[in-house]
Design a protein around this motif. Structure first.
Motif, PDB file in Angstrom:
ATOM      1  N   ASN A 194      10.625  43.168   8.452  1.00 17.12           N
ATOM      2  CA  ASN A 194      11.290  43.282   9.743  1.00 17.12           C
ATOM      3  C   ASN A 194      12.060  44.594   9.768  1.00 17.12           C
ATOM      4  N   THR A 207      11.938  34.873   6.860  1.00 25.45           N
ATOM      5  CA  THR A 207      11.930  35.100   8.307  1.00 25.45           C
ATOM      6  C   THR A 207      13.250  34.651   8.917  1.00 25.45           C
ATOM      7  N   TRP A 265       2.406  38.578   8.209  1.00 28.95           N
ATOM      8  CA  TRP A 265       3.831  38.793   7.957  1.00 28.95           C
ATOM      9  C   TRP A 265       4.081  40.250   7.597  1.00 28.95           C
ATOM     10  N   LYS A 295      16.059  44.963  11.878  1.00 33.40           N
ATOM     11  CA  LYS A 295      17.168  44.110  11.457  1.00 33.40           C
ATOM     12  C   LYS A 295      18.365  44.411  12.335  1.00 33.40           C
ATOM     13  N   GLY A 338      15.874  37.063   8.470  1.00 36.37           N
ATOM     14  CA  GLY A 338      15.693  38.321   9.188  1.00 36.37           C
ATOM     15  C   GLY A 338      14.986  39.395   8.391  1.00 36.37           C
ATOM     16  N   CYS A 347       9.049  39.270   9.613  1.00 35.22           N
ATOM     17  CA  CYS A 347       8.684  38.799  10.939  1.00 35.22           C
ATOM     18  C   CYS A 347       7.162  38.685  10.996  1.00 35.22           C
ATOM     19  N   THR A 348       6.664  37.908  11.939  1.00 29.64           N
ATOM     20  CA  THR A 348       5.221  37.853  12.146  1.00 29.64           C
ATOM     21  C   THR A 348       4.868  38.902  13.190  1.00 29.64           C
TER      22      THR A 348
END
Length: 107
Positions: free
Chosen positions: A87, A61, A84, A90, A64, A67-68
Motif C-alpha cells: 500500500n 491489509t 496483493w 499509507k 494498512g 492493499c488489493t
C-alpha cells in the motif's frame, strides 16, 4: 463459547509467535517480486497451505501495509483471485506525526 470459537482461538494462539515473522516474509516477498496472489506468495515462501498466508494478508491489509489492486487467474485453481500489493498510499492518522517525509495539511 462455541466449538468453532474455541478452535479458532486455539489456532490463533498457536500461530501468535510466528505472526510477526510471517508478516515480514510476506512484505519482503511482495516488495521483491511485485504484486502477488495468495498462491504466488505461497510458492515463493514455500508454504503448502493457503491458511498459512491468507490470514496474514488480511491482517496486513487491516494494518494498512497491503492493499488489493485487482484480480488474476490462479494457476492452482483456475479461478480469479485477488492480487496483493504494498500500500503506497499509507495515511497518517489525524494528529499524528507524518513519518513519510511530506508535510501534513493544516486544518
Amino acid at each position: 463459547m462455541s466449538i468453532t470459537t474455541e478452535t479458532r482461538r486455539a489456532a490463533h494462539e498457536d500461530i501468535k509467535p510466528e505472526k510477526h515473522f510471517r508478516h515480514q516474509q510476506i512484505m519482503e516477498a511482495i516488495t521483491e517480486h511485485g504484486p502477488m496472489t495468495v498462491d504466488e506468495v505461497m510458492e515463493v515462501l514455500g508454504y503448502h497451505d493457503p491458511n498459512q498466508v491468507r490470514p496474514r494478508l488480511t491482517e496486513l491489509t487491516q494494518a494498512g501495509a497491503l492493499c488489493t489492486i485487482g484480480k488474476r487467474r490462479s494457476r492452482r485453481s483456475g479461478k480469479m483471485v485477488a492480487v496483493w500489493a504494498i500500500n503506497e498510499q499509507k495515511e497518517t492518522a489525524p494528529g499524528a506525526a507524518n513519518t513519510e517525509g511530506g508535510s501534513q495539511a493544516k486544518a
